[in-house]
Design a protein around this motif. Sequence first.
Motif, mmCIF file in Angstrom:
data_model
loop_
_atom_site.group_PDB
_atom_site.id
_atom_site.type_symbol
_atom_site.label_atom_id
_atom_site.label_comp_id
_atom_site.label_asym_id
_atom_site.label_seq_id
_atom_site.Cartn_x
_atom_site.Cartn_y
_atom_site.Cartn_z
ATOM 1 N N LEU A 258 37.196 55.712 50.014
ATOM 2 C CA LEU A 258 37.685 56.272 51.037
ATOM 3 C C LEU A 258 36.977 57.494 51.594
ATOM 4 C CD1 LEU A 258 41.497 56.509 50.404
ATOM 5 C CD2 LEU A 258 40.343 54.835 52.101
ATOM 6 N N GLY A 259 35.937 58.074 50.962
ATOM 7 C CA GLY A 259 34.909 58.917 51.331
ATOM 8 C C GLY A 259 35.684 60.252 51.145
ATOM 9 N N THR A 260 36.449 60.452 50.219
ATOM 10 C CA THR A 260 37.122 61.672 49.864
ATOM 11 C C THR A 260 36.123 62.734 49.432
ATOM 12 O OG1 THR A 260 39.036 60.428 49.141
ATOM 13 C CG2 THR A 260 39.308 62.952 48.817
ATOM 14 N N THR A 261 36.288 64.001 49.711
ATOM 15 C CA THR A 261 35.455 65.089 49.278
ATOM 16 C C THR A 261 36.211 66.053 48.408
ATOM 17 O OG1 THR A 261 35.600 66.540 51.184
ATOM 18 C CG2 THR A 261 34.002 64.723 51.501
ATOM 19 N N ARG A 262 35.472 66.935 47.935
ATOM 20 C CA ARG A 262 36.136 68.180 47.257
ATOM 21 C C ARG A 262 37.254 68.963 48.057
ATOM 22 N NH1 ARG A 262 35.481 66.288 42.437
ATOM 23 N NH2 ARG A 262 33.506 66.142 41.629
ATOM 24 N N ILE A 263 36.982 68.763 49.637
ATOM 25 C CA ILE A 263 37.774 69.660 50.414
ATOM 26 C C ILE A 263 38.833 68.914 50.934
ATOM 27 C CG2 ILE A 263 36.080 71.591 50.962
ATOM 28 C CD1 ILE A 263 35.929 70.264 53.676
ATOM 29 N N GLY A 264 38.892 67.488 50.625
ATOM 30 C CA GLY A 264 39.935 66.754 50.981
ATOM 31 C C GLY A 264 39.482 65.238 51.538
ATOM 32 N N LEU A 265 40.313 64.753 52.481
ATOM 33 C CA LEU A 265 40.075 63.461 53.204
ATOM 34 C C LEU A 265 40.295 63.586 54.741
ATOM 35 C CD1 LEU A 265 39.456 60.792 53.110
ATOM 36 C CD2 LEU A 265 41.537 59.911 52.484
ATOM 37 N N PHE A 266 39.384 63.816 55.320
ATOM 38 C CA PHE A 266 39.711 63.878 56.984
ATOM 39 C C PHE A 266 40.546 62.503 57.330
ATOM 40 C CE2 PHE A 266 35.424 65.956 55.930
ATOM 41 C CZ PHE A 266 35.865 67.254 56.338
ATOM 42 N N THR A 267 41.058 62.711 58.480
ATOM 43 C CA THR A 267 41.954 61.760 59.015
ATOM 44 C C THR A 267 41.299 60.470 59.431
ATOM 45 O OG1 THR A 267 43.738 63.483 59.562
ATOM 46 C CG2 THR A 267 43.866 61.318 60.579
ATOM 47 N N TRP A 268 39.820 61.175 60.404
ATOM 48 C CA TRP A 268 39.199 59.896 61.050
ATOM 49 C C TRP A 268 38.809 59.012 59.756
ATOM 50 C CZ3 TRP A 268 34.117 59.490 59.623
ATOM 51 C CH2 TRP A 268 33.696 60.523 59.187
ATOM 52 N N ARG A 269 38.334 59.605 58.647
ATOM 53 C CA ARG A 269 37.922 58.862 57.554
ATOM 54 C C ARG A 269 38.844 57.978 56.780
ATOM 55 N NH1 ARG A 269 33.613 62.258 54.092
ATOM 56 N NH2 ARG A 269 32.561 62.023 56.067
ATOM 57 N N PHE A 270 39.990 58.566 56.480
ATOM 58 C CA PHE A 270 41.167 57.815 55.911
ATOM 59 C C PHE A 270 41.433 56.683 56.930
ATOM 60 C CE2 PHE A 270 45.514 56.845 55.315
ATOM 61 C CZ PHE A 270 45.968 57.206 54.188
ATOM 62 N N VAL A 271 41.705 56.848 58.122
ATOM 63 C CA VAL A 271 41.711 55.710 58.911
ATOM 64 C C VAL A 271 40.673 54.428 58.921
ATOM 65 C CG1 VAL A 271 42.018 54.762 61.525
ATOM 66 C CG2 VAL A 271 43.295 56.701 60.610
ATOM 67 N N HIS A 272 39.396 54.969 59.421
ATOM 68 C CA HIS A 272 38.103 53.849 59.411
ATOM 69 C C HIS A 272 38.104 53.509 58.038
ATOM 70 C CE1 HIS A 272 34.393 52.755 60.676
ATOM 71 N NE2 HIS A 272 33.911 52.929 59.495
ATOM 72 N N ARG A 273 37.947 54.185 56.883
ATOM 73 C CA ARG A 273 37.581 53.487 55.717
ATOM 74 C C ARG A 273 38.810 52.549 55.021
ATOM 75 N NH1 ARG A 273 33.478 56.367 52.602
ATOM 76 N NH2 ARG A 273 31.791 56.839 53.975
ATOM 77 N N LEU A 274 40.110 53.065 55.168
ATOM 78 C CA LEU A 274 41.146 52.120 54.792
ATOM 79 C C LEU A 274 41.255 50.701 55.697
ATOM 80 C CD1 LEU A 274 43.322 51.764 52.824
ATOM 81 C CD2 LEU A 274 44.931 53.055 54.181
ATOM 82 N N GLN A 275 40.871 50.999 56.848
ATOM 83 C CA GLN A 275 40.952 49.939 57.836
ATOM 84 C C GLN A 275 39.863 48.705 57.491
ATOM 85 O OE1 GLN A 275 42.976 48.786 60.890
ATOM 86 N NE2 GLN A 275 42.225 46.965 59.725
ATOM 87 N N GLN A 276 38.649 49.350 57.201
ATOM 88 C CA GLN A 276 37.484 48.530 56.525
ATOM 89 C C GLN A 276 38.001 47.892 55.357
ATOM 90 O OE1 GLN A 276 34.313 51.368 56.122
ATOM 91 N NE2 GLN A 276 33.261 50.275 57.735
ATOM 92 N N LEU A 277 38.460 48.575 54.287
ATOM 93 C CA LEU A 277 38.875 48.096 52.988
ATOM 94 C C LEU A 277 40.077 47.168 53.142
ATOM 95 C CD1 LEU A 277 39.236 51.156 50.893
ATOM 96 C CD2 LEU A 277 37.522 49.368 50.587
ATOM 97 N N LEU A 278 41.099 47.118 53.894
ATOM 98 C CA LEU A 278 42.100 46.308 54.324
ATOM 99 C C LEU A 278 41.483 44.939 55.036
ATOM 100 C CD1 LEU A 278 44.986 48.645 54.735
ATOM 101 C CD2 LEU A 278 44.680 47.265 52.868
ATOM 102 N N GLY A 279 40.845 45.262 55.931
ATOM 103 C CA GLY A 279 40.295 44.027 56.852
ATOM 104 C C GLY A 279 41.210 43.649 58.071
ATOM 105 N N THR A 280 41.094 42.670 58.567
ATOM 106 C CA THR A 280 41.449 42.344 60.264
ATOM 107 C C THR A 280 43.124 41.963 60.111
ATOM 108 O OG1 THR A 280 40.928 40.015 60.023
ATOM 109 C CG2 THR A 280 39.470 41.621 60.999
ATOM 110 N N GLY A 281 43.766 41.817 58.875
ATOM 111 C CA GLY A 281 45.085 41.395 58.811
ATOM 112 C C GLY A 281 46.094 42.713 58.909
ATOM 113 N N TRP A 282 45.396 43.883 58.903
ATOM 114 C CA TRP A 282 45.939 45.086 58.780
ATOM 115 C C TRP A 282 45.701 45.962 59.973
ATOM 116 C CZ3 TRP A 282 49.625 46.602 54.953
ATOM 117 C CH2 TRP A 282 49.834 45.641 53.805
ATOM 118 N N GLN A 283 46.708 46.856 60.309
ATOM 119 C CA GLN A 283 46.386 47.877 61.340
ATOM 120 C C GLN A 283 46.408 49.339 60.719
ATOM 121 O OE1 GLN A 283 49.295 48.599 64.274
ATOM 122 N NE2 GLN A 283 47.421 48.551 65.915
ATOM 123 N N VAL A 284 45.440 50.157 60.678
ATOM 124 C CA VAL A 284 45.532 51.450 60.368
ATOM 125 C C VAL A 284 45.108 52.390 61.404
ATOM 126 C CG1 VAL A 284 44.528 53.119 58.482
ATOM 127 C CG2 VAL A 284 44.899 50.598 57.900
#
Length: 173
Positions: free
Chosen positions: A52-78
């Motif tokens: 997910l690209g988490t850093t020591r200061i946390g996980l930015f919302t845009w990165r949470f959305v973008h990376r999780l969508q990539q991992l889940l693929g087209t059958g999911w909406q994030v």
Amino acid sequence: MLSQFQGKSQYDKSIDETLRPSACGPVTASVILQHMDNPLSKIPINQLYKLLGTTRIGLFTWRFVHRLQQLLGTGWQVRKCSFSEAVYELDSGRPVAAKFDKWFSFNWNGGYEFNYHWVPVIGYEKNASDVTLILHDNGSPSSTGNIRHVSYRVNHEVLSFVKIAPLNTSKRH
């Protein structure tokens, strides 16, 4: 409230000790996916942290959305969603990721529940003047995760919500 929801502490012994202070985002994603029977929930938190690209200061919302969508693929909406969409998701039996963030919302002086923290929202209760969010807090160094009741009215300035849902919701929660 989603009674079958199983939370997890970000301070669980299975999570690398150096990642624990900033593992709330990956833990939130993992337990939501576990609730929805997604195989991605089987990925260890340490690995999901990196994916997910988490850093020591946390996980930015845009990165949470973008990376999780990539991992889940087209059958999911994030995607980020409004409070009313979050309520709809909860009414449909799907938990929602919520991020408390007073730092990047520039609301430094409020008395918010958390300064910067991802949590799964698993329910809500309406009353005449407020909505109480029911969430699973992912824990702290001194306590395991637990259910908390939090005022939306008090925290709305620092809250954002992320919907994680299969596109064909008739087959899942």
